[in-house]
Scaffold this motif. Structure first.
Motif: not given
Length: 414
Positions: A240-261
């Motif tokens: 998402a970051v490489n494609k410049g989809l930064y809002r989507e990247a922020t959402e995926l960042w939140g998803k990554a945190e939940k998977i880690i938890e």
């Protein structure tokens, strides 16, 4: 957050502070510039946008405040309060119980806490359209505040001025530092700008996310299956970051945190050796920010598009301009882990980077009588990196003595 800032015990009295201080919209309260005194007030940085600042004059028993540096502290988030969290939980003269802090930075520098972006802490906006939405606006707002501050407090125009930061505050510090450098050279702001210090900083978000899995795996907080799940979502963030989809990247960042938890039984993102609350990182961050004057959650939402954008190029420009850049990181931090910091550092295009990389680090001891290593440091020309041991995301909270020593070293007092 402080990058999803943890739930924090902000005392109720702090919420009443504007009333206790007699503050109203646009108010400025001042005292004579003597050691141990404080000054605070508001600056109108844009139409309907008001920024709060709080200054403590240095209280060294050996030197006048004019002989010591001025340090501005920027909190993370975006939306964490410097005047609240950084002041009372980390480096200010009093802790959250109003007891004197032995490791306050005030003994070695005057401290300027600023609630930014507007809407954070005691800073506020009149209307939703006045929130900052990107780093450029954050930096331009700070230029208005700093020009006003140094014009009104000429006693600080010649003392060395440093910007210290934490978490997302480091990203803001980089952008603000570059604009301040330009303003000083253009003569629009009169100050002795001496450098920036980027603490556990959100300089390259994707490098942090990509390193989460390997770091946790190396610390026995993920097994093979969990590592695979975390790595998969991290790659989605990278795409998402490489494609410049930064809002989507922020959402995926939140998803990554939940998977880690889910895979770590709720690891604490701010210090992996302490247990976090059952509330998720993202949820606890919003509860913290909403409890503190009710505006900071809106700050994060408005900066969401900007959140995952890297600013490595800005750090390169700082180094090229000859500005002193210090990077420091807590060993036990996850959300901005040291592996991620080292990864973006290797991406710098600074010509002196190969020489910096070839250097061996030096051990530091916060107590000269102790054999216990407190940190390691590597420094070349105008770049320094501090590895702070036994500290998490909030270095001054976890290792106050070492943080104070580091500040003294950065400001050339040791």
């Amino acid at each position: 957050m402080e990058l999803a800032l943890r739930r924090s015990p902000v005392p109720g009295w702090l919420l009443l502070l504007p009333l206790l201080l007699g503050l109203s919209a646009g108010a400025v309260i001042d005292w004579p510039t003597e050691e141990g005194k404080e000054v605070w007030g508001y600056v109108t940085v844009r139409k309907d946008a008001y920024m709060f600042w709080w200054l403590y004059y240095a209280t060294s028993s050996c030197k006048n405040f004019s002989e010591l540096p001025l340090v501005m502290w920027l909190q993370g988030g975006p939306g964490g309060s410097s005047t609240g969290f950084g002041n009372f939980e980390e480096i200010g003269p009093l802790d959250s119980d109003l007891k004197p802090r032995k490791t306050t930075w005030l003994q070695a520098a005057s401290l300027l806490f600023v609630d930014n972006p507007v809407g954070t802490g005691f800073s506020y906006v009149n209307g939703s359209g006045a929130y900052a939405k990107d780093l450029a606006t954050v930096a331009s707002d700070m230029m208005v505040l700093l020009k006003t501050f140094f014009d009104c407090h000429k006693e600080f125009q010649t003392v060395p001025f440093y910007i210290f930061s934490e978490s997302y505050g480091g990203k803001m510090a980089a952008g603000i530092g570059l604009e301040l450098y330009k303003a000083v050279h253009q003569g629009t702001i009169k100050c002795n700008f001496a450098g920036v210090a980027l603490g556990d900083s959100w300089i390259s978000p994707v490098d942090s996310v990509l390193s989460w899995g390997p770091y946790l795996y190396s610390m026995s907080l993920l097994e093979d299956k969990g590592l695979a799940e975390v790595s998969e979502v991290a790659e989605q963030v990278l795409s998402a970051v490489n494609k410049g989809l930064y809002r989507e990247a922020t959402e995926l960042w939140g998803k990554a945190e939940k998977i880690i938890e889910q895979n770590t039984d709720g690891v604490n993102f701010y210090n992996i050796l302490t247990k976090s609350t059952p509330t998720s990182t993202v949820e606890s961050s919003l509860e913290f920010t909403q409890s503190y004057l009710g505006q900071a959650a809106n700050v994060f939402v408005n900066m969401e598009e900007d959140f995952m954008k890297p600013v490595i190029s800005i750090v390169d420009k700082l180094l090229k301009a000859g500005i002193n850049v210090t990077v420091y990181n807590g060993q036990l931090d996850l959300i901005v882990d040291t592996m991620g910091q080292e990864a973006w550092l290797r991406k710098l295009k600074w010509p002196e980077l190969p020489k910096f990389s070839q250097l061996k680090w030096k051990a530091l001891h916060s107590d000269p009588k102790s054999l216990e290593t407190s940190a390691f440091v590597k420094s070349h020309k105008n770049l320094a990196f501090y590895w702070i041991l036994r500290a998490g995301h909030m270095v001054p909270s976890d290792q106050g003595d070492m943080a104070l020593k580091m500040m003294r070293l950065v400001t050339q007092q040791e």
